[in-house]
Design a protein around this motif. Structure first.
Motif, PDB file in Angstrom:
ATOM      1  N   ARG A  29      49.927 -35.908  32.606  1.00 41.87           N
ATOM      2  CA  ARG A  29      51.285 -35.953  33.136  1.00 41.87           C
ATOM      3  C   ARG A  29      51.239 -36.156  34.643  1.00 41.87           C
ATOM      4  NH1 ARG A  29      55.602 -33.856  30.538  1.00 41.87           N
ATOM      5  NH2 ARG A  29      56.649 -34.664  32.397  1.00 41.87           N
ATOM      6  N   GLU A  30      52.398 -36.472  35.214  1.00 35.93           N
ATOM      7  CA  GLU A  30      52.491 -36.760  36.650  1.00 35.93           C
ATOM      8  C   GLU A  30      52.462 -35.485  37.482  1.00 35.93           C
ATOM      9  OE1 GLU A  30      56.746 -35.798  35.556  1.00 35.93           O
ATOM     10  OE2 GLU A  30      54.928 -36.480  34.569  1.00 35.93           O
ATOM     11  N   MET A  31      52.134 -35.645  38.769  1.00 35.40           N
ATOM     12  CA  MET A  31      52.226 -34.515  39.696  1.00 35.40           C
ATOM     13  C   MET A  31      53.681 -34.052  39.737  1.00 35.40           C
ATOM     14  SD  MET A  31      49.169 -33.972  40.868  1.00 35.40           S
ATOM     15  CE  MET A  31      49.390 -32.994  42.350  1.00 35.40           C
ATOM     16  N   GLY A  32      53.897 -32.739  39.748  1.00 36.49           N
ATOM     17  CA  GLY A  32      55.246 -32.185  39.702  1.00 36.49           C
ATOM     18  C   GLY A  32      55.633 -31.740  38.314  1.00 36.49           C
ATOM     19  N   SER A  33      54.921 -32.245  37.298  1.00 33.53           N
ATOM     20  CA  SER A  33      55.180 -31.832  35.923  1.00 33.53           C
ATOM     21  C   SER A  33      54.731 -30.391  35.709  1.00 33.53           C
ATOM     22  CB  SER A  33      54.428 -32.756  34.959  1.00 33.53           C
ATOM     23  OG  SER A  33      54.248 -32.146  33.698  1.00 33.53           O
ATOM     24  N   ARG A  36      51.719 -30.318  33.377  1.00 29.23           N
ATOM     25  CA  ARG A  36      50.468 -30.591  34.096  1.00 29.23           C
ATOM     26  C   ARG A  36      50.023 -29.347  34.872  1.00 29.23           C
ATOM     27  NH1 ARG A  36      48.403 -35.845  37.354  1.00 29.23           N
ATOM     28  NH2 ARG A  36      46.792 -34.858  38.641  1.00 29.23           N
ATOM     29  N   GLY A  37      50.961 -28.700  35.556  1.00 28.59           N
ATOM     30  CA  GLY A  37      50.618 -27.505  36.315  1.00 28.59           C
ATOM     31  C   GLY A  37      50.038 -26.409  35.436  1.00 28.59           C
ATOM     32  N   ALA A  38      50.668 -26.195  34.256  1.00 27.28           N
ATOM     33  CA  ALA A  38      50.167 -25.178  33.325  1.00 27.28           C
ATOM     34  C   ALA A  38      48.810 -25.578  32.766  1.00 27.28           C
ATOM     35  CB  ALA A  38      51.173 -24.976  32.188  1.00 27.28           C
ATOM     36  N   PHE A  39      48.646 -26.858  32.438  1.00 27.97           N
ATOM     37  CA  PHE A  39      47.375 -27.371  31.907  1.00 27.97           C
ATOM     38  C   PHE A  39      46.239 -27.164  32.911  1.00 27.97           C
ATOM     39  CE2 PHE A  39      44.478 -31.090  31.600  1.00 27.97           C
ATOM     40  CZ  PHE A  39      43.951 -30.858  30.342  1.00 27.97           C
ATOM     41  N   VAL A  40      46.478 -27.527  34.157  1.00 29.66           N
ATOM     42  CA  VAL A  40      45.476 -27.369  35.216  1.00 29.66           C
ATOM     43  C   VAL A  40      45.095 -25.899  35.383  1.00 29.66           C
ATOM     44  CG1 VAL A  40      45.157 -27.507  37.727  1.00 29.66           C
ATOM     45  CG2 VAL A  40      46.032 -29.479  36.476  1.00 29.66           C
ATOM     46  N   GLU A  41      46.084 -25.027  35.370  1.00 28.76           N
ATOM     47  CA  GLU A  41      45.836 -23.600  35.564  1.00 28.76           C
ATOM     48  C   GLU A  41      45.064 -23.005  34.385  1.00 28.76           C
ATOM     49  OE1 GLU A  41      45.798 -20.054  37.596  1.00 28.76           O
ATOM     50  OE2 GLU A  41      46.645 -21.928  38.346  1.00 28.76           O
ATOM     51  N   GLY A  82      45.215 -36.334  25.395  1.00 25.99           N
ATOM     52  CA  GLY A  82      46.213 -35.846  26.330  1.00 25.99           C
ATOM     53  C   GLY A  82      46.672 -34.450  25.955  1.00 25.99           C
ATOM     54  N   TYR A  83      47.778 -34.022  26.504  1.00 26.23           N
ATOM     55  CA  TYR A  83      48.274 -32.658  26.266  1.00 26.23           C
ATOM     56  C   TYR A  83      49.796 -32.657  26.310  1.00 26.23           C
ATOM     57  CZ  TYR A  83      48.310 -32.932  31.374  1.00 26.23           C
ATOM     58  OH  TYR A  83      48.517 -33.344  32.674  1.00 26.23           O
ATOM     59  N   ILE A  84      50.386 -31.849  25.435  1.00 22.79           N
ATOM     60  CA  ILE A  84      51.841 -31.735  25.350  1.00 22.79           C
ATOM     61  C   ILE A  84      52.223 -30.309  24.976  1.00 22.79           C
ATOM     62  CG2 ILE A  84      52.238 -34.156  24.692  1.00 22.79           C
ATOM     63  CD1 ILE A  84      52.573 -33.130  21.770  1.00 22.79           C
ATOM     64  N   SER A  85      53.509 -30.049  25.046  1.00 22.62           N
ATOM     65  CA  SER A  85      54.063 -28.810  24.519  1.00 22.62           C
ATOM     66  C   SER A  85      53.859 -28.757  23.011  1.00 22.62           C
ATOM     67  CB  SER A  85      55.557 -28.748  24.846  1.00 22.62           C
ATOM     68  OG  SER A  85      56.230 -27.857  24.000  1.00 22.62           O
ATOM     69  N   LEU A  86      53.431 -27.625  22.494  1.00 20.12           N
ATOM     70  CA  LEU A  86      53.224 -27.478  21.053  1.00 20.12           C
ATOM     71  C   LEU A  86      54.510 -27.742  20.273  1.00 20.12           C
ATOM     72  CD1 LEU A  86      51.458 -26.695  18.636  1.00 20.12           C
ATOM     73  CD2 LEU A  86      51.962 -24.289  19.132  1.00 20.12           C
ATOM     74  N   GLY A  87      55.630 -27.320  20.825  1.00 23.21           N
ATOM     75  CA  GLY A  87      56.901 -27.525  20.148  1.00 23.21           C
ATOM     76  C   GLY A  87      57.325 -28.980  20.069  1.00 23.21           C
ATOM     77  N   SER A  88      56.688 -29.841  20.874  1.00 19.07           N
ATOM     78  CA  SER A  88      57.012 -31.274  20.877  1.00 19.07           C
ATOM     79  C   SER A  88      56.079 -32.081  19.987  1.00 19.07           C
ATOM     80  CB  SER A  88      56.942 -31.820  22.309  1.00 19.07           C
ATOM     81  OG  SER A  88      57.860 -31.176  23.154  1.00 19.07           O
ATOM     82  N   LEU A  89      55.140 -31.415  19.322  1.00 17.23           N
ATOM     83  CA  LEU A  89      54.120 -32.105  18.530  1.00 17.23           C
ATOM     84  C   LEU A  89      54.746 -32.913  17.393  1.00 17.23           C
ATOM     85  CD1 LEU A  89      51.033 -32.457  18.131  1.00 17.23           C
ATOM     86  CD2 LEU A  89      51.128 -30.458  16.610  1.00 17.23           C
TER      87      LEU A  89
END
Length: 273
Positions: A29-33, A36-41, A82-89
């Protein structure tokens, strides 16, 4: 003829080895997402620079700007991850188990799947309609769980039927859930008008701070610098992050460490997993 046949075998062998050594195509995802922030952390994909955690996702990773585009990109690219919200799968991509644990609401609840984050709603001011909608949103366990997320509480809600318009802006990961909550709320309170603007978590925060939105959707932890601007945070629900690949990919499980190595660029070929 014998030489020609042996040559064909050699060619097939070479072709097979090339297939096995196909490059991994990470999509972020893009910076600011907030995702992405949660994934990085969660996966520790950052560098420590003078005491600050700096996003370290490889610059070679493709960047996409929404959950929907991420899913479409993975579905159309056999070597992508990639990575997404589980609820969006969706069923057009495959979610991988992490260290042998499948991503599911049940596994998040029993704490065995630890790749999870809060869905936050932020506000700076208040009015009767905001208060009424927020009270409804956090108590609507049936709507939240039907959408594939984890509700933190269940409470009896009775609307005071305030009138007016709410503007809700921010995270594309939270947007589908808030759309469902808004639709359900408007069936209870027909005096309400709710406009939802999908973008990213940082835009959601800034929209609230600048008075452009009443409620911001933030799918990561809210930063201290953002809290210092006077915003208040309310947890809406808990969501898992799913690591997704193309359905043709034979991989079903991956280690948390290898996810990190893929997105920092340390691992570039599937055969090295």
């Amino acid at each position: 003829m014998k030489k020609y046949f042996l040559g064909m075998l050699a060619g097939l062998s070479l072709s097979a080895s090339v297939t096995m050594a196909e490059n991994i195509h990470p999509i972020s995802r893009e910076m600011g997402s907030g995702t992405r922030g949660a994934f990085v952390e969660i996966f520790g994909i950052f560098k420590d620079v003078k005491g600050k955690k700096i996003d370290a996702i490889s610059k070679s990773a493709e960047v996409t700007n929404s959950t929907g585009v991420m899913i479409t990109s993975i579905a159309n690219s056999k070597n992508s991850i990639g990575y997404i919200s589980l609820g969006s799968l969706k069923d057009n991509v495959k979610a991988l188990s992490i260290d042998g644990v499948a991503p599911s609401v049940e596994n998040i609840n029993n704490k065995s799947y630890k790749i999870a984050r809060n869905f936050n709603l932020v506000t700076k001011s208040t009015n009767p309609l905001m208060e009424d909608f927020l009270s409804y949103a956090v108590s609507a366990k049936d709507v939240i769980e039907k959408a594939g997320y984890i509700a933190l509480k269940e409470a009896t809600f009775k609307s005071k039927n305030p009138s007016g318009k709410l503007v809700i802006a921010g995270s594309s990961s939270i947007t589908p859930l808030v759309e469902k909550l808004a639709e359900s709320y408007k069936s209870i309170n027909q005096n309400a008008t709710i406009e939802i603007l999908q973008s990213d978590s940082t835009t959601g925060v800034n929209s609230v701070v600048d008075g452009l939105a009443d409620i911001g959707m933030v799918s990561r932890d809210v930063k201290k610098g953002e809290l210092d601007k006077g915003i208040k945070v309310q947890v809406l629900a808990v969501d898992g992050l799913a690591i997704i690949v193309n359905k043709e990919n034979k991989l079903d499980n991956i280690s948390k460490e290898n996810v990190k190595k893929i997105f920092t660029g340390e691992i570039k070929e599937w055969e090295k997993l």
